[in-house]
Write a protein that holds these residues in place. Sequence first.
Motif, PDB file in Angstrom:
ATOM      1  N   LYS A  89       1.019  -0.906  -0.208  1.00 52.94           N
ATOM      2  CA  LYS A  89       0.065   0.023   0.172  1.00 52.94           C
ATOM      3  C   LYS A  89       0.971   1.270   0.134  1.00 52.94           C
ATOM      4  O   LYS A  89       0.280   2.061  -1.163  1.00 52.94           O
ATOM      5  CB  LYS A  89      -1.354  -0.049   1.014  1.00 52.94           C
ATOM      6  CG  LYS A  89      -1.650   1.652   1.050  1.00 52.94           C
ATOM      7  CD  LYS A  89      -2.601   1.371   0.068  1.00 52.94           C
ATOM      8  CE  LYS A  89      -3.796   0.723   0.310  1.00 52.94           C
ATOM      9  NZ  LYS A  89      -4.989   1.173  -0.885  1.00 52.94           N
ATOM     10  N   LEU A  90       2.206   1.343   1.230  1.00 60.50           N
ATOM     11  CA  LEU A  90       2.581   2.336   1.009  1.00 60.50           C
ATOM     12  C   LEU A  90       3.708   2.158  -0.499  1.00 60.50           C
ATOM     13  O   LEU A  90       3.522   3.845  -1.311  1.00 60.50           O
ATOM     14  CB  LEU A  90       3.743   1.780   2.215  1.00 60.50           C
ATOM     15  CG  LEU A  90       3.374   2.291   3.414  1.00 60.50           C
ATOM     16  CD1 LEU A  90       4.910   1.595   4.164  1.00 60.50           C
ATOM     17  CD2 LEU A  90       3.098   3.499   3.665  1.00 60.50           C
ATOM     18  N   PHE A 118       0.856  11.116   5.522  1.00 56.28           N
ATOM     19  CA  PHE A 118      -0.256  11.688   5.669  1.00 56.28           C
ATOM     20  C   PHE A 118      -1.852  12.552   5.729  1.00 56.28           C
ATOM     21  O   PHE A 118      -2.122  12.165   6.338  1.00 56.28           O
ATOM     22  CB  PHE A 118      -0.228  10.021   6.753  1.00 56.28           C
ATOM     23  CG  PHE A 118       0.734   9.373   6.658  1.00 56.28           C
ATOM     24  CD1 PHE A 118       0.594   7.738   5.664  1.00 56.28           C
ATOM     25  CD2 PHE A 118       1.573   9.004   7.017  1.00 56.28           C
ATOM     26  CE1 PHE A 118       1.010   7.063   5.651  1.00 56.28           C
ATOM     27  CE2 PHE A 118       2.449   7.890   6.908  1.00 56.28           C
ATOM     28  CZ  PHE A 118       2.301   7.174   5.975  1.00 56.28           C
ATOM     29  N   MET A 130      -1.083  14.063   0.383  1.00 56.50           N
ATOM     30  CA  MET A 130      -0.773  13.314   0.987  1.00 56.50           C
ATOM     31  C   MET A 130       0.899  12.934   1.975  1.00 56.50           C
ATOM     32  O   MET A 130       0.540  12.459   2.840  1.00 56.50           O
ATOM     33  CB  MET A 130      -0.819  11.680   0.448  1.00 56.50           C
ATOM     34  CG  MET A 130      -0.844  10.298   1.109  1.00 56.50           C
ATOM     35  SD  MET A 130      -2.354  10.003   2.325  1.00 56.50           S
ATOM     36  CE  MET A 130      -3.042   9.434   1.564  1.00 56.50           C
ATOM     37  N   PHE A 146       0.697   7.677  10.616  1.00 50.28           N
ATOM     38  CA  PHE A 146       1.048   6.642  10.279  1.00 50.28           C
ATOM     39  C   PHE A 146       0.072   5.986  11.001  1.00 50.28           C
ATOM     40  O   PHE A 146      -0.287   4.813  10.297  1.00 50.28           O
ATOM     41  CB  PHE A 146       2.335   6.481  10.096  1.00 50.28           C
ATOM     42  CG  PHE A 146       2.741   4.722   9.357  1.00 50.28           C
ATOM     43  CD1 PHE A 146       1.839   4.697   8.291  1.00 50.28           C
ATOM     44  CD2 PHE A 146       3.572   4.454   9.545  1.00 50.28           C
ATOM     45  CE1 PHE A 146       2.137   3.377   7.681  1.00 50.28           C
ATOM     46  CE2 PHE A 146       4.236   3.178   8.939  1.00 50.28           C
ATOM     47  CZ  PHE A 146       3.036   3.227   8.101  1.00 50.28           C
ATOM     48  N   ILE A 196      -4.669   4.382   6.529  1.00 43.57           N
ATOM     49  CA  ILE A 196      -4.518   4.786   5.309  1.00 43.57           C
ATOM     50  C   ILE A 196      -6.185   4.846   4.813  1.00 43.57           C
ATOM     51  O   ILE A 196      -6.922   5.662   4.143  1.00 43.57           O
ATOM     52  CB  ILE A 196      -3.899   4.015   4.424  1.00 43.57           C
ATOM     53  CG1 ILE A 196      -1.995   4.327   5.415  1.00 43.57           C
ATOM     54  CG2 ILE A 196      -3.380   4.356   3.149  1.00 43.57           C
ATOM     55  CD1 ILE A 196      -0.980   3.227   4.808  1.00 43.57           C
ATOM     56  N   GLU A 197      -6.249   3.769   4.532  1.00 45.98           N
ATOM     57  CA  GLU A 197      -7.642   3.664   3.659  1.00 45.98           C
ATOM     58  C   GLU A 197      -8.483   4.889   4.606  1.00 45.98           C
ATOM     59  O   GLU A 197      -9.470   4.823   3.208  1.00 45.98           O
ATOM     60  CB  GLU A 197      -8.276   1.904   4.053  1.00 45.98           C
ATOM     61  CG  GLU A 197      -6.995   1.171   3.419  1.00 45.98           C
ATOM     62  CD  GLU A 197      -7.837  -0.455   4.185  1.00 45.98           C
ATOM     63  OE1 GLU A 197      -8.301  -0.865   5.197  1.00 45.98           O
ATOM     64  OE2 GLU A 197      -7.212  -1.424   2.820  1.00 45.98           O
TER      65      GLU A 197
END
Length: 390
Positions: free
Chosen positions: A89-90, A223, A229, A248, A290-291
Motif C-alpha cells: 500500500k505504501l 499522511f 498525502m 501513520f 491509510i484506507e
Amino acid sequence: MNNKEIIDLDSKHIMQTYGRQPIALTHGKRAVVWDADGKEYLDFFAGIAVNALGQSHPKLIETIKKQAEKLIHVSNVYFTEEQVKLAKKLSEITIFDKVFFANSGAEANEGAIKLARKYTGRGEIISTNNSFHGRTLATVTATGQEKYKKPFKPLPAGFKHVDFGDSKAIANAITNDTAAVLIEAIQGEGGVIVPPENYLKEVEAICRENNVLLILDEVQTGFGRTGEMFAYELFAVKPDIITIAKVFGGGYPIGGFLATDEVASAFDFGDHGSTFGGNPLGCAVAMTVIETLISEKLVENSKTVGNYLKDKFKLLKEKYDFIKDVRGYGLFLAIELNQECDYMVDKMREKGFLINATGKNSLRFAPPLIITKEQVDKMVIALNEVFSEV
C-alpha cells in the motif's frame, strides 16, 4: 482517580522528563477528550499531530479488536500478511519501492541515516538549525537545537548544521564525505516554519549535482497533515528517502522509512533490525488509517478546513498587532507572536481547548484531520477572547 491523584502518582514513580499540562486525559470521542475530573476539551493538538482520526474511531476499534484476536506480535523472524500488505500500500501511494518498519519517528530517522551511510559509503549528514529529528543520540545530534543535546555530550561525530531556508549554505557545506542532507519538509517543533519558495527544489538539485542523498523528514507532515498525502508532493520534490510516523498509526506507535529500490538495496541481511517494528497489530492499524484517510477524504478535509482555519487566523492578525505571522499548510498551522505565549496555552485549556506552544512565541495547531469548520469556529472564538485580554 482524579487529576490530582494521577499527577501525584506520576511525580513519585515516573522519571520527570516531560513538561506536562496539569490534566490527566481518560477518554475521548472523535475530536473531543475528557480529563479525570470530567472536564471536556476540543483537541487541536491531537497527541502532537498524531491522532488523525481522533479518538475511538470505529474502524480503528474494529481493526484492533479483530487483529488482537489473530496475532499481535511474532517478530521479524517470520513473514506476516499484514506487513507485506501495508508495504504494498505504501508503494502505491508514494514514489518509493521499499519500506523498513520501525516504532517511532526517531527510529525512522536513525534508520534513514544508516541507510544513507551504507549506500554512499560516506559518513557526513547535513541538517539544519532549528530542526528536530528525534531524541536518540544520533537524531538529537542531527537536531539543530542546542537545548536538546547540550546535556548529552559528547555526541556522535559526522553531523553538520546550516540555516534552514538557505540552499547556498547547503551547497557550501557539502564535502567529499557528505552522505545525505536530512531536512524537514516543514520544521514542526521549530514553530511550523515553512520553507521559502523553491528552497526544497534547490536543495534537491544540489543533492543531485553532488551525488548526495536527500532525506525528507515527513514524520510530522506525512499522511495528509499538510493537505497533501505527503509534503514532498506539496513542494514538488522527489527525495531519495522519506521518514514517517505520527499520523501513520493514528495513535498506535509505528514508523518507518521509505526508499527507492536502488537505495534500499544497500541494506544486506543483518544491517538493520527491530524486534517490534512492523508487528501485525501495528501494520493492521496503519493500513486502516491509510484506507480511512482515503475513503473519508480526510486529506481533502485537511486542505479545506486548514485553509478555513488559516483565513480565520489571518483575520485575527489584522485585528491584533502582536501577531507577527500566520503560517503553515493544511491542518499544520502556527501563529507567531511578538511575546511569550505559554500562558495562552493554559488559558485555552481552561476554556476547554487543547493547543500547544513551540519555542517561546508560537502557538501550534495540529488537530485531528476529522476536525470540522464548526469546531474551528468554536476554537477561534475562544482564541479571540484570550487575545483580547493581552
